[in-house]
Scaffold this motif. Structure first.
Motif, PDB file in Angstrom:
ATOM      1  N   LYS A 136       0.718  -0.888   0.365  1.00 53.17           N
ATOM      2  CA  LYS A 136       0.089   0.053   0.158  1.00 53.17           C
ATOM      3  C   LYS A 136       0.975   1.184  -0.007  1.00 53.17           C
ATOM      4  N   LYS A 137       0.245   2.336  -0.594  1.00 55.04           N
ATOM      5  CA  LYS A 137       1.434   3.809  -1.067  1.00 55.04           C
ATOM      6  C   LYS A 137       0.170   4.492  -0.198  1.00 55.04           C
ATOM      7  N   VAL A 138       0.528   5.416   0.779  1.00 55.34           N
ATOM      8  CA  VAL A 138      -0.441   6.799   1.676  1.00 55.34           C
ATOM      9  C   VAL A 138       0.731   7.774   1.512  1.00 55.34           C
ATOM     10  N   LEU A 139      -0.003   8.881   1.470  1.00 58.05           N
ATOM     11  CA  LEU A 139       1.004   9.923   1.298  1.00 58.05           C
ATOM     12  C   LEU A 139      -0.311  10.833   3.054  1.00 58.05           C
TER      13      LEU A 139
ATOM     14  N   CYS B  69      10.268   0.397   4.242  1.00 56.31           N
ATOM     15  CA  CYS B  69       9.371   0.968   3.126  1.00 56.31           C
ATOM     16  C   CYS B  69      10.238   2.112   2.601  1.00 56.31           C
ATOM     17  N   SER B  70       9.501   1.937   1.078  1.00 56.84           N
ATOM     18  CA  SER B  70       9.975   3.497   0.407  1.00 56.84           C
ATOM     19  C   SER B  70       9.107   4.771   1.105  1.00 56.84           C
ATOM     20  N   LEU B  71      10.594   5.679   0.920  1.00 58.52           N
ATOM     21  CA  LEU B  71       9.283   6.708   1.761  1.00 58.52           C
ATOM     22  C   LEU B  71      10.670   7.819   0.618  1.00 58.52           C
ATOM     23  N   GLN B  72       9.339   9.041   0.529  1.00 56.33           N
ATOM     24  CA  GLN B  72       9.790   9.819  -0.866  1.00 56.33           C
ATOM     25  C   GLN B  72       8.701  10.868   0.840  1.00 56.33           C
ATOM     26  N   SER B  73       8.976  12.184  -0.203  1.00 60.21           N
ATOM     27  CA  SER B  73       9.178  13.488   0.624  1.00 60.21           C
ATOM     28  C   SER B  73       9.218  14.596  -0.401  1.00 60.21           C
ATOM     29  N   TRP B  74       7.567  15.265  -0.455  1.00 60.01           N
ATOM     30  CA  TRP B  74       7.309  16.752  -1.209  1.00 60.01           C
ATOM     31  C   TRP B  74       7.623  18.034  -0.150  1.00 60.01           C
ATOM     32  N   SER B  75       8.286  19.100   0.204  1.00 58.28           N
ATOM     33  CA  SER B  75       8.075  20.227   0.574  1.00 58.28           C
ATOM     34  C   SER B  75       7.277  21.221   0.345  1.00 58.28           C
ATOM     35  N   GLU B  76       6.296  21.349   0.603  1.00 59.60           N
ATOM     36  CA  GLU B  76       5.704  22.066  -0.302  1.00 59.60           C
ATOM     37  C   GLU B  76       4.192  22.658   0.990  1.00 59.60           C
ATOM     38  N   GLN B  77       3.109  23.186   0.617  1.00 61.00           N
ATOM     39  CA  GLN B  77       1.974  23.118   0.835  1.00 61.00           C
ATOM     40  C   GLN B  77       0.902  22.976   0.482  1.00 61.00           C
ATOM     41  N   VAL B  78       0.324  22.343   0.312  1.00 59.62           N
ATOM     42  CA  VAL B  78      -0.573  21.505  -0.756  1.00 59.62           C
ATOM     43  C   VAL B  78      -2.189  21.746  -0.777  1.00 59.62           C
TER      44      VAL B  78
ATOM     45  N   GLY C 146       4.707  -0.343   2.898  1.00 62.50           N
ATOM     46  CA  GLY C 146       5.659  -0.372   2.159  1.00 62.50           C
ATOM     47  C   GLY C 146       5.538   0.944   1.201  1.00 62.50           C
ATOM     48  N   TYR C 147       4.792   1.658   0.870  1.00 61.49           N
ATOM     49  CA  TYR C 147       5.181   3.379   0.510  1.00 61.49           C
ATOM     50  C   TYR C 147       4.612   4.282   1.387  1.00 61.49           C
ATOM     51  N   LEU C 148       5.429   5.551   1.891  1.00 60.83           N
ATOM     52  CA  LEU C 148       4.764   6.389   2.470  1.00 60.83           C
ATOM     53  C   LEU C 148       5.198   7.628   2.029  1.00 60.83           C
ATOM     54  N   THR C 149       4.978   8.490   1.486  1.00 64.36           N
ATOM     55  CA  THR C 149       5.080  10.067   0.997  1.00 64.36           C
ATOM     56  C   THR C 149       4.708  10.981   2.031  1.00 64.36           C
ATOM     57  N   LEU C 150       6.155  11.806   2.637  1.00 64.30           N
ATOM     58  CA  LEU C 150       6.243  12.552   3.233  1.00 64.30           C
ATOM     59  C   LEU C 150       5.325  14.538   3.160  1.00 64.30           C
ATOM     60  N   VAL C 151       4.512  14.413   3.438  1.00 64.83           N
ATOM     61  CA  VAL C 151       4.713  16.410   3.145  1.00 64.83           C
ATOM     62  C   VAL C 151       4.049  17.377   4.362  1.00 64.83           C
TER      63      VAL C 151
ATOM     64  N   VAL D  30      13.967  16.032   7.737  1.00 65.27           N
ATOM     65  CA  VAL D  30      14.641  15.059   8.874  1.00 65.27           C
ATOM     66  C   VAL D  30      14.136  14.266   8.956  1.00 65.27           C
ATOM     67  N   ALA D  31      12.030  14.164   8.680  1.00 60.47           N
ATOM     68  CA  ALA D  31      11.506  13.258   9.017  1.00 60.47           C
ATOM     69  C   ALA D  31      11.268  11.778   7.744  1.00 60.47           C
ATOM     70  N   GLN D  32      12.046  11.990   7.018  1.00 62.42           N
ATOM     71  CA  GLN D  32      12.578  11.065   5.792  1.00 62.42           C
ATOM     72  C   GLN D  32      13.327  10.023   6.917  1.00 62.42           C
ATOM     73  N   GLN D  33      14.401  10.766   7.224  1.00 59.64           N
ATOM     74  CA  GLN D  33      16.445  10.198   7.579  1.00 59.64           C
ATOM     75  C   GLN D  33      15.589   9.658   8.609  1.00 59.64           C
ATOM     76  N   LYS D  34      14.708  10.023   9.617  1.00 56.27           N
ATOM     77  CA  LYS D  34      14.415   9.299  11.043  1.00 56.27           C
ATOM     78  C   LYS D  34      13.709   7.713  10.371  1.00 56.27           C
ATOM     79  N   LEU D  35      12.236   8.557   9.762  1.00 61.14           N
ATOM     80  CA  LEU D  35      12.080   6.776   9.734  1.00 61.14           C
ATOM     81  C   LEU D  35      12.064   5.657   8.644  1.00 61.14           C
ATOM     82  N   GLN D  36      13.828   6.236   7.793  1.00 59.83           N
ATOM     83  CA  GLN D  36      13.921   5.428   6.726  1.00 59.83           C
ATOM     84  C   GLN D  36      15.068   4.031   8.233  1.00 59.83           C
TER      85      GLN D  36
END
Length: 246
Positions: A27-30, A96-105, A51-56, A84-90
């Motif tokens: 599963k993939k979560v945003l 877990c496959s981690l990605q990050s978007w630094s933005e205001q959605v 399995g997959y988590l994208t952080l925003v 910071v969160a991506q590095q520590k969560l990894q």
């Protein structure tokens, strides 16, 4: 064998098995918002085998974050929360496959990018962002799990993909921005941990096929008296989001 050992306590549960663990791993979560609730939910999602988590998030770590956002320490001050969160969560779970978007959605910025996700977690502290997320999720037919904590109050709600169910905007149309702002209203640090961990629990149940009893409901927690209340959200016939035909 490594996976069997890592998740061995899951496999002891009568409600769990290898198929559910594998389903979670696919599963993939945003996750939008890495403040108190988001930074408490994310570690449990990752460590449980998502399995997959994208952080925003668009914010940087500040000193006032540290009492309640336990992913961050003094050494992280001024850095982007998502990095910071991506590095520590990894470090918690390399699988877990981690990605990050630094933005205001916004509803526009999300657009078709929601297509790849199985679930969206709204952990923001901004009413406008919450409504933008709901509009995007409804348009793209993606389920939304929303959580918030402010003052001594917390809440969680789940909005599945269903034309007959209410959406977040059915509930939030009577609210004001100040009602969600820790900056204006304050919050007691352990409360965000309570709401964040329960948000992760609900997400894992949904993703692994165990379901959720929160569909179309608002689960409210009064931290001062340690009391829970569950409220039914009414679908508004003139809601600007879900009353519009897709």
């Amino acid at each position: 064998m490594t996976e069997q050992l890592r998740y061995s306590r899951h496999f002891l549960l009568t409600q769990w098995n290898e198929d559910r663990q594998q389903q979670l791993a696919e599963k993939k979560v945003l996750l939008v918002g890495l403040g108190g609730v988001g930074s408490a939910a994310a570690p449990y999602l990752v460590s449980s085998g998502l399995g997959y988590l994208t952080l925003v998030d668009f914010d940087q770590v500040s000193l006032s974050n540290l009492p309640r956002q336990l992913l961050y320490q003094d050494a992280d001050l001024g850095l982007d929360k998502v990095q910071v969160a991506q590095q520590k969560l990894q470090l918690l779970n390399p699988a877990c496959s981690l990605q990050s978007w630094s933005e205001q959605v916004t509803a526009e910025s999300l657009g078709c990018r929601l297509a790849e996700f199985d679930l969206v977690l709204d952990c923001t502290d901004n009413l406008d962002s919450r409504q933008q997320l709901q509009a995007a999720c409804y348009q793209q037919q993606k389920p939304l799990l929303s959580a918030a904590a402010v003052r001594l109050e917390g809440q969680i709600s789940y909005f599945p993909v269903s034309a007959s169910s209410p959406c977040y905007c059915c509930y939030s149309s009577t609210l004001t921005q100040q009602e969600f702002s820790c900056l204006d209203q304050g919050v007691l640090s352990p409360l965000v941990g309570v709401i964040g961990s329960l948000t992760a629990l609900e997400a894992i149940k949904i993703l692994a096929g165990l379901g959720s009893e929160l569909a179309g409901k608002l689960w409210c927690f009064d931290a001062l008296f340690s009391q829970w209340q569950q409220l039914q959200i009414a679908k508004k016939p003139h809601c600007p989001v879900c009353a519009v035909s897709l």
